[in-house]
Design an enzyme around this catalytic site. Sequence first.
Site, PDB file in Angstrom:
ATOM      1  N   LYS A 189       0.717  -1.081  -0.024  1.00 22.53           N
ATOM      2  CA  LYS A 189       0.373  -0.031   0.034  1.00 22.53           C
ATOM      3  C   LYS A 189       1.066   1.342   0.053  1.00 22.53           C
ATOM      4  CE  LYS A 189      -1.851   2.973   2.752  1.00 22.53           C
ATOM      5  NZ  LYS A 189      -1.815   4.235   2.017  1.00 22.53           N
ATOM      6  N   GLY A 242       6.880   4.842   8.271  1.00 19.82           N
ATOM      7  CA  GLY A 242       6.093   6.224   8.248  1.00 19.82           C
ATOM      8  C   GLY A 242       6.227   6.631   9.386  1.00 19.82           C
ATOM      9  N   SER A 243       5.469   7.206  10.042  1.00 17.91           N
ATOM     10  CA  SER A 243       5.531   8.042  11.107  1.00 17.91           C
ATOM     11  C   SER A 243       5.431   7.161  12.351  1.00 17.91           C
ATOM     12  CB  SER A 243       4.291   8.940  11.162  1.00 17.91           C
ATOM     13  OG  SER A 243       3.162   8.683  11.219  1.00 17.91           O
ATOM     14  N   THR A 244       5.901   7.487  13.476  1.00 18.15           N
ATOM     15  CA  THR A 244       6.031   6.874  14.587  1.00 18.15           C
ATOM     16  C   THR A 244       4.463   6.533  15.336  1.00 18.15           C
ATOM     17  OG1 THR A 244       8.340   7.369  15.547  1.00 18.15           O
ATOM     18  CG2 THR A 244       6.571   6.680  17.242  1.00 18.15           C
ATOM     19  N   GLY A 247       3.029   3.881  13.051  1.00 12.90           N
ATOM     20  CA  GLY A 247       3.524   2.716  13.487  1.00 12.90           C
ATOM     21  C   GLY A 247       2.990   1.932  14.661  1.00 12.90           C
ATOM     22  N   GLU A 265       9.615   1.032  10.546  1.00 15.85           N
ATOM     23  CA  GLU A 265      10.743   2.112  10.564  1.00 15.85           C
ATOM     24  C   GLU A 265       9.979   3.248  10.548  1.00 15.85           C
ATOM     25  OE1 GLU A 265      13.828   1.574   9.781  1.00 15.85           O
ATOM     26  OE2 GLU A 265      13.864  -0.566   9.298  1.00 15.85           O
ATOM     27  N   CYS A 299      13.416  10.710   6.653  1.00 18.01           N
ATOM     28  CA  CYS A 299      13.358  10.349   7.995  1.00 18.01           C
ATOM     29  C   CYS A 299      14.823  10.382   8.754  1.00 18.01           C
ATOM     30  CB  CYS A 299      12.977   8.773   8.125  1.00 18.01           C
ATOM     31  SG  CYS A 299      14.137   7.496   6.856  1.00 18.01           S
ATOM     32  N   GLU A 398       9.503  15.826  14.945  1.00 16.20           N
ATOM     33  CA  GLU A 398       9.963  15.578  13.797  1.00 16.20           C
ATOM     34  C   GLU A 398       9.308  16.610  12.990  1.00 16.20           C
ATOM     35  OE1 GLU A 398       8.871  11.983  11.565  1.00 16.20           O
ATOM     36  OE2 GLU A 398      10.963  11.916  10.603  1.00 16.20           O
TER      37      GLU A 398
HETATM   38  P1  NAP Z   1       2.586   8.127   7.556  1.00 12.84           P
HETATM   39  O1  NAP Z   1       1.273   9.085   7.683  1.00 12.84           O
HETATM   40  O2  NAP Z   1       2.602   7.299   8.891  1.00 12.84           O
HETATM   41  O3  NAP Z   1       2.148   6.920   6.577  1.00 12.84           O
HETATM   42  C1  NAP Z   1       2.824   6.129   6.167  1.00 12.84           C
HETATM   43  C2  NAP Z   1       1.842   4.916   5.626  1.00 12.84           C
HETATM   44  O4  NAP Z   1       0.902   4.605   6.476  1.00 12.84           O
HETATM   45  C3  NAP Z   1       1.174   5.556   4.542  1.00 12.84           C
HETATM   46  O5  NAP Z   1       0.892   4.521   3.564  1.00 12.84           O
HETATM   47  C4  NAP Z   1      -0.113   5.911   5.028  1.00 12.84           C
HETATM   48  O6  NAP Z   1      -1.222   6.058   4.369  1.00 12.84           O
HETATM   49  C5  NAP Z   1      -0.413   4.567   6.261  1.00 12.84           C
HETATM   50  N1  NAP Z   1      -1.303   5.063   7.235  1.00 12.84           N
HETATM   51  C6  NAP Z   1      -1.673   6.255   7.848  1.00 12.84           C
HETATM   52  N2  NAP Z   1      -2.591   6.200   8.623  1.00 12.84           N
HETATM   53  C7  NAP Z   1      -2.881   4.860   8.729  1.00 12.84           C
HETATM   54  C8  NAP Z   1      -3.595   4.298   9.745  1.00 12.84           C
HETATM   55  N3  NAP Z   1      -4.439   4.763  10.749  1.00 12.84           N
HETATM   56  N4  NAP Z   1      -3.775   3.001   9.493  1.00 12.84           N
HETATM   57  C9  NAP Z   1      -3.194   2.535   8.606  1.00 12.84           C
HETATM   58  N5  NAP Z   1      -2.274   2.850   7.725  1.00 12.84           N
HETATM   59  C10 NAP Z   1      -1.993   4.393   7.784  1.00 12.84           C
HETATM   60  O7  NAP Z   1       3.831   8.743   7.135  1.00 12.84           O
HETATM   61  P2  NAP Z   1       4.000   9.583   5.984  1.00 12.84           P
HETATM   62  O8  NAP Z   1       3.530  10.968   6.225  1.00 12.84           O
HETATM   63  O9  NAP Z   1       3.632   9.020   4.688  1.00 12.84           O
HETATM   64  O10 NAP Z   1       5.677   9.716   5.973  1.00 12.84           O
HETATM   65  C11 NAP Z   1       6.540  10.419   6.676  1.00 12.84           C
HETATM   66  C12 NAP Z   1       7.031   9.759   7.891  1.00 12.84           C
HETATM   67  O11 NAP Z   1       7.682   8.390   7.470  1.00 12.84           O
HETATM   68  C13 NAP Z   1       7.904  10.480   8.718  1.00 12.84           C
HETATM   69  O12 NAP Z   1       7.502  10.361  10.207  1.00 12.84           O
HETATM   70  C14 NAP Z   1       9.157   9.790   8.280  1.00 12.84           C
HETATM   71  O13 NAP Z   1      10.103   9.817   9.384  1.00 12.84           O
HETATM   72  C15 NAP Z   1       8.871   8.200   8.067  1.00 12.84           C
HETATM   73  N6  NAP Z   1       9.632   7.647   7.371  1.00 12.84           N
HETATM   74  C16 NAP Z   1      10.445   6.786   8.129  1.00 12.84           C
HETATM   75  C17 NAP Z   1      11.908   6.108   7.216  1.00 12.84           C
HETATM   76  C18 NAP Z   1      12.656   4.991   7.985  1.00 12.84           C
HETATM   77  O14 NAP Z   1      12.860   4.443   7.440  1.00 12.84           O
HETATM   78  N7  NAP Z   1      12.789   5.021   9.324  1.00 12.84           N
HETATM   79  C19 NAP Z   1      11.788   6.430   5.743  1.00 12.84           C
HETATM   80  C20 NAP Z   1      10.960   7.306   5.358  1.00 12.84           C
HETATM   81  C21 NAP Z   1       9.963   8.130   6.131  1.00 12.84           C
HETATM   82  P3  NAP Z   1      -1.688   7.498   3.634  1.00 12.84           P
HETATM   83  O15 NAP Z   1      -0.801   8.351   3.819  1.00 12.84           O
HETATM   84  O16 NAP Z   1      -1.897   7.182   2.305  1.00 12.84           O
HETATM   85  O17 NAP Z   1      -3.112   7.663   4.399  1.00 12.84           O
END
Ligand code: NAP
Length: 495
Positions: A189, A242-244, A247, A265, A299, A398
């Site tokens: 996804k 994605g975000s903590t 996660g 991650e 990230c 962050e």
């Molecule tokens: P995010 O909002 O946490 O989303 C990540 C994924 O999870 C997306 O596909 C998102 O879908 C999905 N998601 C969101 N809410 C959800 C829920 N309630 N239930 C199930 N899935 C859900 O993160 P983002 O805004 O896309 O990306 C930024 C974050 O990613 C930052 O915190 C960054 O640090 C982190 N990141 C970490 C790494 C690493 O390797 N540690 C690498 C890159 C990014 P939708 O957005 O489509 O709703």
Amino acid sequence: MKTYQQWQEMALNLTLPNQAYIDGRFVDAVGGAQFDTVNPATGKVITSVAACDERDVDIAVTSARKAYDSGVWSRMAPADRKTVLCRLADLVSEHGEELALMDSLDMGKPISDAFNLDVPGSAACIRWFGEAIDKIYGEVAPTGGGALATVTREPLGVIAAVVPWNYPLDMAAWKLAPALAAGNSVVLKPAEQSPLSALRLAQLATEAGIPDGVFNVVTGDGPGPGQALGLHMDVDCVTFTGSTSVGKRFMSYAAESNLKQVWLECGGKSPNLVFEDADLDLAVDFAITGCFFNQGEVCTANSRLLLQSSIKEQFVEKLLARLGSRQPADPLDPDTQMGALVDAQHTENVLTYIRKGQEEGAQLLCGGEKVEVNGAGSYIAPTVFDQVTEDMTIAREEIFGPVLSILTFENEDEAIRMANGTIYGLAASVWTENVNRAYRVSQRLNVGTVSINTVDAFSVMTPFGGTKQSGFGRDLSLHALDKFSNLKTTWLALR
Ligand code: NAP
Ligand code: MG
């Protein structure tokens, strides 16, 4: 590489996938719903994409399970699986312009970075795991006579990969390549903001010879297909970037459902420690890339610059002088180093952090405002705050945007304490010409990766991941395979 004008022309004529990819073909969402994906550089809708819900997820998981159980991929000879993955790597390279353009249009990153870094990185990752497949051996336990005990790796089954928008193609590849290499089926996804390259990748996977159902893509938002994957009773493992906060939700989903394995991650607030004996010119250049590369939407972004007080003044002076050349511009111009932020909402969130920084008493040295390019778009100029203290919001949370916080320290102990003083533990950088100090400090930093005299060093050859609330488990390297395989013990009593 193409010129500005050529990229613009290609963008106008690009065929865009807009359906989910399930069981080897494109399909509409069962409910027929769609969502718009918007180009943040222009604010214009690129296309409308299938908005999947739990029904589509269920169909995708069923297809993935059926393919897995059939053995068509999971039991294919390792050398043959290798050939297929290497072919996919070739196809990613061959279609690099198209894939790079999709990511740039979807989330605003500079086309040069997408084409020169993301695409080759994804192809290399897929090839590396492909090539590893027939070089991994099992174990024989030292039982002595009378018995033979083997330890072999088996795939888990159906893997859900849920990824963010900052490196759409790369994040998909980082998950997909080891999961497929280990013999699993995958349901990916992508983030709602960046679904296009994942869909094209799935189509290329079929072309490469990945059997139907082994790699599926469900598009839509987190609370929709994301949550449905997290809660699905027939998903064996979720690999998430994605975000903590999201996660944490995946851990709850697993607890509420079938105890699927969850590998996270998550976010970061990485410190960049510069000691007074560092090569300052080099450190300044890398402090800029470390924080502002990919619009700061990284990230591991080195968003906290920790300077030894004796060099602070000259460091900041050099930094501000050099930042001038890194201003937001049209992502499709190959000279652009900084593009648009992913969307209007995220841009607003970053601006809120900037205002909070000012309210809490940090000193804004440059940037701080939304800017437009060609009269449109969600861009923020590189923003630098001085006089930041550890208790301030901009030093703790962050931001995931082009905002740098400068803090100062007097000595090594204080630098380490400040560096570790966050809920995150993804990465850190250390600048010093003293090798003893470099290694001594690195050992005391509670993070997954330390880069000495560089920033954000990584490779498919080395594990990538965090400690504390940055998550656990590792992407990349052979260690990534641990997430996607079970160790099977088999005893044979000998007669
Ligand atoms: P995010 O909002 O946490 O989303 C990540 C994924 O999870 C997306 O596909 C998102 O879908 C999905 N998601 C969101 N809410 C959800 C829920 N309630 N239930 C199930 N899935 C859900 O993160 P983002 O805004 O896309 O990306 C930024 C974050 O990613 C930052 O915190 C960054 O640090 C982190 N990141 C970490 C790494 C690493 O390797 N540690 C690498 C890159 C990014 P939708 O957005 O489509 O709703
Ligand atoms: Mg999102």
